[in-house]
Design a protein around this motif. Structure first.
Motif, PDB file in Angstrom:
ATOM      1  N   ILE A 104       0.277  -0.164  -2.151  1.00  0.00           N
ATOM      2  CA  ILE A 104      -0.797   0.794  -1.907  1.00  0.00           C
ATOM      3  C   ILE A 104      -0.680   1.896  -2.949  1.00  0.00           C
ATOM      4  O   ILE A 104       0.420   2.367  -3.236  1.00  0.00           O
ATOM      5  N   THR A 105      -1.811   2.344  -3.482  1.00  0.00           N
ATOM      6  CA  THR A 105      -1.770   3.436  -4.448  1.00  0.00           C
ATOM      7  C   THR A 105      -2.427   4.689  -3.884  1.00  0.00           C
ATOM      8  O   THR A 105      -3.263   4.617  -2.972  1.00  0.00           O
TER       9      THR A 105
ATOM     10  N   PRO B  46       3.262   4.484   3.026  1.00  0.00           N
ATOM     11  CA  PRO B  46       4.547   5.147   2.805  1.00  0.00           C
ATOM     12  C   PRO B  46       4.420   6.670   2.864  1.00  0.00           C
ATOM     13  O   PRO B  46       3.387   7.222   2.468  1.00  0.00           O
ATOM     14  N   PRO B  47       5.450   7.353   3.357  1.00  0.00           N
ATOM     15  CA  PRO B  47       5.396   8.814   3.513  1.00  0.00           C
ATOM     16  C   PRO B  47       5.068   9.570   2.228  1.00  0.00           C
ATOM     17  O   PRO B  47       4.374  10.580   2.268  1.00  0.00           O
ATOM     18  N   GLU B  48       5.542   9.089   1.086  1.00  0.00           N
ATOM     19  CA  GLU B  48       5.270   9.808  -0.162  1.00  0.00           C
ATOM     20  C   GLU B  48       3.777   9.826  -0.488  1.00  0.00           C
ATOM     21  O   GLU B  48       3.303  10.706  -1.201  1.00  0.00           O
TER      22      GLU B  48
ATOM     23  N   ALA C 121      -5.311  19.147   5.345  1.00  0.00           N
ATOM     24  CA  ALA C 121      -5.285  17.774   5.846  1.00  0.00           C
ATOM     25  C   ALA C 121      -4.536  16.880   4.866  1.00  0.00           C
ATOM     26  O   ALA C 121      -4.681  17.000   3.657  1.00  0.00           O
ATOM     27  N   THR C 122      -3.737  15.982   5.407  1.00  0.00           N
ATOM     28  CA  THR C 122      -3.026  15.003   4.594  1.00  0.00           C
ATOM     29  C   THR C 122      -3.746  13.656   4.697  1.00  0.00           C
ATOM     30  O   THR C 122      -4.622  13.467   5.554  1.00  0.00           O
ATOM     31  N   ILE C 123      -3.348  12.730   3.849  1.00  0.00           N
ATOM     32  CA  ILE C 123      -3.901  11.377   3.931  1.00  0.00           C
ATOM     33  C   ILE C 123      -3.630  10.798   5.313  1.00  0.00           C
ATOM     34  O   ILE C 123      -4.515  10.190   5.924  1.00  0.00           O
ATOM     35  N   TYR C 124      -2.415  10.998   5.840  1.00  0.00           N
ATOM     36  CA  TYR C 124      -2.106  10.527   7.198  1.00  0.00           C
ATOM     37  C   TYR C 124      -3.105  11.094   8.214  1.00  0.00           C
ATOM     38  O   TYR C 124      -3.609  10.372   9.068  1.00  0.00           O
TER      39      TYR C 124
END
Length: 188
Positions: free
Chosen positions: A3-4, A150-152, A172-175
């Motif tokens: 995933i990118t 992944p967390p990063e 806001a984060t991607i998560y």
């Protein structure tokens, strides 16, 4: 498949308009475009509608997990018409190694299955047990082809998106965008 960051941001921007505050229509002049008028919001609502239609699959999976662990379904707002981006649940681990969750239990793991793309996330307090692996195995069996972010990448801030559950744009984060602001409810 790797995933990118770019793929995840492209996915976020399909469902969340860039640079637009989530303000109610009553707070802007007549005829001015608001968040709920955007194509991105329409796509988010469509994804939530698909999630409601496919809810029995989620419900069956969390019942299996709920039979093993103290679990709380956090997807009820989706069922009642909300535009949530994912199914969400929390697992309660007992404090002090109690064998059965009790009022002394605490939420120490949350998990989410995105309605926006083939991704899932497990947010764990890091306790040494089999629960995260069991949850991942159940998700991957129920939703073939889904993979964890992944967390990063997931913890990366999306600087130009506003959403429910965040105080201001740029938090806001991607998560959070792909799963839920509830992502933050369990501290790792």
């Amino acid at each position: 498949m790797k995933i990118t960051r770019s793929e995840l941001l492209d996915l976020v921007y399909r469902f969340y308009p860039r640079g637009m505050h989530k303000i109610s229509r009553i707070h802007v002049p007549p005829g001015e475009l608001v968040y709920v008028d955007t194509e991105e919001h329409r796509r988010l609502v469509e994804a939530a509608n698909r999630g409601r239609a496919e809810y029995p699959t989620w419900e069956a999976m969390i019942h299996l997990l709920g039979d093993r662990y103290g679990l709380q379904n956090e997807s009820l707002s989706l069922v009642s018409g909300g535009a949530d981006p994912a199914y969400s649940a929390r697992i309660y681990r007992p404090k002090d190694l109690e064998p059965v969750p009790s009022p002394n239990s605490r939420a120490s793991l949350s998990f989410h299955v995105s309605l926006l793309g083939p991704y899932y996330g497990i947010h764990d307090a890091g306790e040494p047990d089999e629960i995260p692996a069991a949850v991942a195995q159940e998700i991957e069996a129920t939703y073939p082809g889904y993979q964890p972010i992944p967390p990063e990448l997931g913890n990366e801030v999306v600087p130009d998106v506003d959403m429910d559950g965040v105080k201001m744009m740029g938090e806001a984060t991607i998560y959070m965008c792909l799963f839920s602001p509830k992502w933050t409810w369990v501290d790792p």
